[in-house]
Enzyme design. Structure first.
Site, PDB file in Angstrom:
ATOM      1  N   LYS A  19      -3.407   3.343  15.313  1.00  0.00           N
ATOM      2  CA  LYS A  19      -3.000   4.290  16.225  1.00  0.00           C
ATOM      3  C   LYS A  19      -4.397   5.117  16.474  1.00  0.00           C
ATOM      4  CE  LYS A  19      -0.267   6.515  13.453  1.00  0.00           C
ATOM      5  NZ  LYS A  19      -0.146   5.631  12.351  1.00  0.00           N
ATOM      6  N   ARG A  94       7.124  12.154  14.351  1.00  0.00           N
ATOM      7  CA  ARG A  94       7.211  11.351  12.966  1.00  0.00           C
ATOM      8  C   ARG A  94       8.542  11.739  12.229  1.00  0.00           C
ATOM      9  NH1 ARG A  94       1.568  11.118  11.489  1.00  0.00           N
ATOM     10  NH2 ARG A  94       1.521   9.967   9.319  1.00  0.00           N
ATOM     11  N   ARG A 133     -11.230   1.859   5.096  1.00  0.00           N
ATOM     12  CA  ARG A 133     -11.497   2.750   5.866  1.00  0.00           C
ATOM     13  C   ARG A 133     -12.181   3.846   5.441  1.00  0.00           C
ATOM     14  NH1 ARG A 133      -6.883   6.069   8.956  1.00  0.00           N
ATOM     15  NH2 ARG A 133      -5.973   6.424   6.926  1.00  0.00           N
ATOM     16  N   ARG A 166     -10.658   8.798   2.887  1.00  0.00           N
ATOM     17  CA  ARG A 166      -9.458   9.976   2.681  1.00  0.00           C
ATOM     18  C   ARG A 166      -8.860   9.813   1.516  1.00  0.00           C
ATOM     19  NH1 ARG A 166      -6.318   9.450   8.465  1.00  0.00           N
ATOM     20  NH2 ARG A 166      -4.507   9.590   7.134  1.00  0.00           N
ATOM     21  N   ARG A 177       3.338   6.989   1.638  1.00  0.00           N
ATOM     22  CA  ARG A 177       3.195   7.114   3.116  1.00  0.00           C
ATOM     23  C   ARG A 177       4.017   6.067   3.893  1.00  0.00           C
ATOM     24  NH1 ARG A 177      -2.973   7.113   4.070  1.00  0.00           N
ATOM     25  NH2 ARG A 177      -2.615   6.811   6.066  1.00  0.00           N
TER      26      ARG A 177
END
Ligand code: AP5
Length: 223
Positions: A19, A94, A133, A166, A177
């Protein structure tokens, strides 16, 4: 190709589907701001503001920050001048409650959403993307160890800031998540499907492939 002016877009989908990456590309293309609730919260956590102190424990566990907190951020942001010519919402709404609150905010502002892009990818691919990431602490740019060649010194190629992983990209937090996404966030799809503005887009393949699919699914694409 011809696109309508003043695009108001939601980029929707599970954690790690891309996203933020795609919102950034659309923001550059259409010269409209990318509004990422995750980025706003991470900055608040980093600066230890009251918002950041409230949000941190939820984010560390991969849980959602309470609706009321997030809705206030969005209300202020969308009413600001920078969103006057359109925006891309990345990571909001969300929950169905957030989607309903967004509708009320947009009604007050006399504006309408154009499209909700629902990105999807295999769960194995999502885990692979998240575990590779790296994010820049300074400018927020996002990279991937699997697809980007990064400098040895771990500095951001754009701004020289520190690249970091992160905390919520650790495998156990990613699992939570994804669970929260399936249980609480996925129903938002039905909400927008009922409004007739949901477009499903395959998020597998290269970043460029996905971007092209998104562009093809935007309203006003008469190409
Ligand atoms: P947030 O930051 O919004 O996290 P998220 O939704 O889980 O999404 P991510 O940022 O992890 O992934 P993404 O889909 O943007 O993927 P990206 O483009 O980076 O939220 C974090 C937390 O904040 C939440 O858990 C919650 O606690 C809180 N929060 C935020 N918003 C909230 C809200 N509205 N309500 C309540 N709480 C909220 O891509 C991932 C990686 O893949 C990158 O390395 C990228 O380079 C790579 N990549 C992207 N596309 C491709 C591709 N096509 N091929 C190969 N690699 C790719």
């Amino acid at each position: 190709m011809v696109y309508e002016e003043r695009m108001r877009i939601i980029l929707f989908g599970p954690p790690g589907v891309g996203k933020g990456t795609q919102a950034n590309l659309l923001a550059e293309k259409f010269h409209i701001p990318q509004i990422s609730t995750g980025d706003i919260l991470r900055e608040a956590v980093h600066k230890r503001t009251p918002l950041g102190l409230k949000a941190k424990s939820y984010m560390d566990q991969g849980a959602l920050v309470p609706d009321q907190v997030i809705i206030e951020i969005i209300r202020e942001t969308l009413a600001s001048e920078k969103c006057a010519d359109g925006f891309i919402l990345d990571g909001f709404p969300r929950t169905v409650g957030q989607a309903e609150a967004l509708d009320a905010i947009l009604r007050d502002l006399h504006i309408k959403l154009d499209v909700v892009i629902d990105l999807a990818a295999d769960e194995n691919e999502i885990v692979r993307r998240l575990s590779n990431r790296l994010t820049c602490r300074q400018c927020g740019a996002v990279y991937n160890l699997a697809t980007n060649t990064l400098p040895q010194d771990n500095k951001c190629p754009k701004c020289g800031g520190e690249l970091y992983q992160r905390d919520d990209d650790k495998p156990e937090v990613v699992r939570n998540r994804l669970r929260v996404y399936h249980e609480t966030t996925a129903p938002v799809r039905t909400y927008y499907a009922q409004q007739g503005i949901l477009r499903s887009v395959d998020g597998m393949g290269t970043i460029a492939d996905v971007q092209q699919r998104i562009l093809n699914s935007l309203p006003g694409n008469r190409g």
